[in-house]
Every structure is written in structure tokens, then in C-alpha cells.
Design an enzyme around this catalytic site. Structure first.
Site, mmCIF file in Angstrom:
data_model
loop_
_atom_site.group_PDB
_atom_site.id
_atom_site.type_symbol
_atom_site.label_atom_id
_atom_site.label_comp_id
_atom_site.label_asym_id
_atom_site.label_seq_id
_atom_site.Cartn_x
_atom_site.Cartn_y
_atom_site.Cartn_z
ATOM 1 N N ARG A 38 0.959 -1.257 -0.200
ATOM 2 C CA ARG A 38 -0.091 -0.295 -0.009
ATOM 3 C C ARG A 38 0.680 2.073 0.283
ATOM 4 O O ARG A 38 0.334 2.031 -0.569
ATOM 5 C CB ARG A 38 -1.279 -0.818 1.744
ATOM 6 C CG ARG A 38 -2.489 -1.432 1.256
ATOM 7 C CD ARG A 38 -3.166 -0.879 2.121
ATOM 8 N NE ARG A 38 -4.317 -1.906 2.193
ATOM 9 C CZ ARG A 38 -5.152 -2.414 2.146
ATOM 10 N NH1 ARG A 38 -5.085 -1.703 4.230
ATOM 11 N NH2 ARG A 38 -6.349 -2.348 2.437
ATOM 12 N N LYS A 204 -21.417 -14.816 1.624
ATOM 13 C CA LYS A 204 -22.598 -14.807 1.205
ATOM 14 C C LYS A 204 -23.295 -14.131 0.700
ATOM 15 O O LYS A 204 -23.208 -12.596 0.155
ATOM 16 C CB LYS A 204 -22.467 -13.835 2.748
ATOM 17 C CG LYS A 204 -22.556 -14.785 4.161
ATOM 18 C CD LYS A 204 -22.656 -12.964 5.365
ATOM 19 C CE LYS A 204 -21.737 -13.563 6.651
ATOM 20 N NZ LYS A 204 -22.258 -12.668 7.734
ATOM 21 N N GLY A 356 -9.536 -8.126 -1.382
ATOM 22 C CA GLY A 356 -10.062 -8.456 -0.678
ATOM 23 C C GLY A 356 -9.356 -9.737 -0.998
ATOM 24 O O GLY A 356 -8.710 -10.119 -1.688
ATOM 25 N N GLY A 379 -14.270 -3.177 0.198
ATOM 26 C CA GLY A 379 -14.856 -2.851 0.713
ATOM 27 C C GLY A 379 -15.554 -1.699 -0.694
ATOM 28 O O GLY A 379 -16.729 -1.306 -1.579
HETATM 29 P P1 AMP Z 1 -15.577 -12.460 1.100
HETATM 30 O O1 AMP Z 1 -15.449 -11.564 1.964
HETATM 31 O O2 AMP Z 1 -17.654 -12.613 0.719
HETATM 32 O O3 AMP Z 1 -15.820 -12.490 -0.232
HETATM 33 O O4 AMP Z 1 -15.431 -14.575 1.788
HETATM 34 C C1 AMP Z 1 -14.694 -14.693 1.731
HETATM 35 C C2 AMP Z 1 -14.596 -16.303 2.327
HETATM 36 O O5 AMP Z 1 -16.187 -16.679 1.926
HETATM 37 C C3 AMP Z 1 -13.251 -16.785 2.459
HETATM 38 O O6 AMP Z 1 -12.788 -16.656 4.110
HETATM 39 C C4 AMP Z 1 -14.041 -18.027 2.206
HETATM 40 O O7 AMP Z 1 -12.854 -19.335 3.066
HETATM 41 C C5 AMP Z 1 -15.540 -18.035 2.075
HETATM 42 N N1 AMP Z 1 -15.687 -19.054 1.644
HETATM 43 C C6 AMP Z 1 -15.820 -19.310 0.349
HETATM 44 N N2 AMP Z 1 -16.396 -20.017 -0.349
HETATM 45 C C7 AMP Z 1 -16.883 -20.927 0.712
HETATM 46 C C8 AMP Z 1 -17.387 -21.952 1.046
HETATM 47 N N3 AMP Z 1 -17.957 -23.116 0.537
HETATM 48 N N4 AMP Z 1 -17.580 -22.402 2.738
HETATM 49 C C9 AMP Z 1 -17.575 -21.695 3.758
HETATM 50 N N5 AMP Z 1 -16.734 -20.456 3.347
HETATM 51 C C10 AMP Z 1 -16.349 -20.408 2.436
#
Ligand code: AMP
Length: 399
Positions: A38, A204, A356, A379
Site C-alpha cells: 500500500r 454470503k 479483498g 469494500g
Molecule cells: P467474502 O469476504 O464474502 O468474499 O468471502 C470470502 C470467504 O468466503 C473466504 O474466507 C472463504 O473461505 C469463504 N468461502 C468461500 N467458499 C466457501 C464455502 N464453500 N464454505 C464456507 N466458506 C466459504
């Protein structure tokens, strides 16, 4: 509306330029900077301002001190690292406002650099407090924002200060890094070479509803992976076993799928399922989109990888946000890494990685240098993809 660029600023010699940078760097146990990317990312802007003879006042935050002075979250190590990187002197003020800072700024010579202490040692920063913003703005003639990662927050240093300066008739511009972010993310949303493909994964659905809604109107195809896929699949009656599912978002997932009718909105057709979402668990590939009872989905399967690859090789613009599985665990990382390699391998496309975890994934897959652009703001890039104007961007002067 196009925003003023740092290259539009002239006659900067002797001007006090307040530059909001993103120095929210990771520190190890001993307080040493463990990754300085950064800081390196701000060098083009700083170098340009040094050469222009400006007096450069850098302001940033580190961690979440929540309005309290915490020496473990001091920006002092960043001043030392920046000095090493530029091979010159960087002065450090152990506060960001007040008489001492005012005196240090008043003593600056053209081309000198002063880094202010962590803005978030004051709760007023995140509250965009008008008095605090005025104290910061007092030491500035010109404003530059090079901190895309905090541009989605209306804080004193990202929104309050430029608003005050604009009222004074001063110029507020995007730095080189911010400009690059706006060029690539903005370009993807405004006039992308087609087919325009979006790959969305992560934990999510709820975090990405607005992104999906916006991209449904813009993209030619959307590929879904990660745990988010199981909420969509469950809403269609497929078995999801013990997978991570947002049961309160099933109706929403159904509605999004209804809106996607007639569009290419691809869900996984097979999965890697595991007895538990942990290293060392027994795994097996599902026959189809359903997961077996007692098993949980941890990655996309080989048929899905092949189907997603076909879309990726044909695309001309690709935006990717969120991993395809629990990529932090090597046994569950194949889908994410294969997607990363396919995206990087499509040299005919503009490929944009939305910060991210996807940024970490392309780095871990060793292809971060082969994609067109990796966003520095997780974000912020998501909010941008939602089609929202970011407060830190809105606050800059129009061209
Ligand atoms: P996000 O911050 O929403 O992009 O989520 C990233 C996180 O989603 C990472 O830490 C992944 O380990 C988790 N993730 C991705 N696929 C899965 C899954 N099938 N089950 C549980 N966690 C997941």
C-alpha cells in the site's frame, strides 16, 4: 462526471498539498510492516508532487483505534518505510491536528514530505466532524485523494476536508492510484468490451445482493461460486447438506434468480464436498448440483471449473470478486486457483480483480502480475460495482 486528476493540477510549487493515502498496512507482532504494497502504491503520486515542488502532507489511518491514541497503531513505521522507498527524508508529526502540526507544516520547504499521525486516533475522523475537518483543512491549499480503499466512507479526511477546500475555491483531485481504480472499475461499468463477464463468490449472498442486482443489468454473464452458491441452490430445491447457507435469504435468492431469467446466470453443477470445512477432512466430488446429507460444500467441482472456463476464455471484460471455495485450505483451493489462472490466461480480456480475498487468491495462485488490474479496495470496489458513487470520489472537483 469525470473527476479532476493530479495531472490537471498546475503551479504546485510551494503549495501545501493534503494527500489522503491508504497506509492501513499489516503489522507483525513486533510492530514491523509485514507488507508494504500500500505504501509502494502511493509512490507515483508522491514522486509527482515532489517533482512539482509541492509541500506534501500525507494523512492516513491504521487499524481501528476507535478514537483513542494507541502506540501500536501509530503510523510512525510507515514514515520510516516510505523514507527507505524514496531514498529521502519523510518527517513525522505525532498528531494530525493542533499547534505542533501547524508549526511543522509552516516550516516545510517545497518538495518536503510530512506524514501525520493516525487520523483515527480522533473519533471525529469517522464521524466526519466539521470542526475536526476544518483543523485538517487549515493546513492545505490543494487536496489529493489516493486512498481508494477508504473512498466508500464519508469521513473527515475523505469527504469533510475536500468539501471545505472546494468551498474555498481550491482544487481537489484524484491521485494516480485512485485514477487507475476509477479507470478500470468505471470502464467496466460504463462501456465494457463485450462479452462482459462477472464472477462472484465468497461467503454470503447478503453482502453482494446490490452488486448482483446492478450487474444483472450490465453484464452478459454472471458466474456464482463460494458458499453463496448454496443459498441459491437451496432456493431451487437442491440438497445442500451442512453447507454454509443463509436460510433467511432464500426468498431473496429466488427473486434474484427470477430476475436473471433469460440471462447467463451460472450456478455450480458439481462441488467438492467435505465431511467438515477443515483441513484433513475426507472429500468427494458430487454427481450433480445437490450435496449429500452430512457433507458440506467447500469448492466448485471439475465440471463447474470446465463450464466456467468456457465463459472466461470467451470474455472481453472480466470482473471477479470473491473466492470459489474455502481457498485458504489447500485441499479446497483448486476451483479458486483454476478460475484465477483462466482469468489471467485470457490475454484478450481486460481482467479486473475486485480486492479483498480475490486479490489474495490471484496472488496465491501466482498470477497477480498477469491480470490487468487488482483493485486495492475490497469494500470500496464492491460499492463501486453496486453502481453507487463513493463519497470520497464524489467529493473531488469535477473536470
Ligand atoms: P467474502 O469476504 O464474502 O468474499 O468471502 C470470502 C470467504 O468466503 C473466504 O474466507 C472463504 O473461505 C469463504 N468461502 C468461500 N467458499 C466457501 C464455502 N464453500 N464454505 C464456507 N466458506 C466459504
Amino acid at each position: 462526471m469525470a473527476k479532476l486528476s493530479i495531472t490537471d493540477l498546475h503551479n504546485l510549487r510551494g503549495q501545501r498539498v493534503f494527500v489522503r493515502v491508504d497506509y492501513n498496512v499489516p503489522l507483525d507482532e513486533a510492530g514491523n510492516i509485514s507488507d508494504d504494497k500500500r505504501i509502494k502504491a502511493t509512490l507515483p503520486t508522491i514522486d509527482h508532487l515532489v517533482k512539482s515542488g509541492a509541500k506534501i502532507i500525507l494523512a492516513a489511518h491504521l487499524g481501528r483505534p476507535k478514537g483513542k491514541r494507541d502506540p501500536r497503531q501509530s503510523l510512525r513505521p510507515c514514515a520510516a518505510r516510505l523514507a527507505e522507498l524514496i531514498g529521502g527524508t519523510v518527517n513525522f508529526a505525532d498528531d494530525c491536528i493542533g499547534d505542533k502540526v501547524d508549526a511543522m507544516v509552516a516550516a516545510m520547504q517545497p518538495g518536503q514530505i510530512l506524514l501525520l499521525e493516525n487520523l483515527r486516533f480522533y473519533a471525529e475522523e469517522e464521524k466526519n466532524d466539521a470542526v475536526f475537518a476544518a483543523q485538517l483543512a487549515k493546513n492545505a491549499d490543494v487536496y489529493v485523494n489516493d486512498a481508494f480503499g477508504t473512498a466508500h466512507r464519508a469521513h473527515a479526511s475523505t469527504a469533510g476536508v475536500p468539501e471545505i477546500l472546494k468551498k474555498r475555491g481550491s482544487q481537489c483531485a484524484a491521485g494516480f492510484l485512485m485514477e487507475k481504480e476509477l479507470k478500470y472499475l468505471g470502464g467496466a461499468l460504463s462501456n465494457p468490451p463485450r462479452p462482459f463477464l462477472c464472477i462472484l463468490g465468497g461467503a454470503k449472498v447478503s453482502d453482494k445482493i446490490a452488486v448482483i442486482e446492478n450487474l444483472l443489468t450490465q453484464a452478459d454473464a454472471i458466474l456464482i461460486g463460494g458458499a453463496m452458491a448454496y443459498t441459491f441452490l437451496k432456493s431451487q430445491g437442491y440438497g445442500v447438506g451442512n453447507s454454509l447457507v443463509e436460510n433467511d435469504k432464500l426468498d431473496l435468492a429466488k427473486n434474484l434468480l427470477a430476475k436473471a431469467k433469460g440471462k447467463k446466470f451460472l450456478l455450480p453443477v458439481d462441488h467438492v464436498q467435505a465431511t467438515k470445512p477443515e483441513a484433513g477432512a475426507t472429500t468427494r466430488i458430487t454427481d450433480g448440483p445437490s450435496l449429500e446429507d452430512g457433507w458440506c460444500g467447500v469448492d466448485i467441482g471439475p465440471k463447474t471449473i470446465a463450464a466456467y472456463n468456457q465463459e472466461i476464455v470467451a470474455a472481453k471484460t472480466i470482473v471477479w470478486n470473491g473466492p470459489m471455495g474455502i481457498f485458504e485450505i489447500p485441499e479446497f483451493s483448486k476451483g479458486t486457483f483454476e478460475v484465477a489462472k483462466a482469468v489471467a490466461g485470457n490475454k484478450g480480456a481486460t481482467s479486473i480483480i475486485g480486492g479483498g480475498d480475490s486479490a489474495k487468491a490471484v496472488k496465491k495462485a501466482g498470477v497477480d502480475k498477469q491480470v490487468t488490474f487488482v483493485s486495492t479496495g475490497g469494500g470500496a470496489s464492491l460499492e463501486f460495482l453496486e453502481g453507487r458513487e463513493l463519497p470520497g470520489v464524489a467529493a473531488l472537483s469535477n473536470k
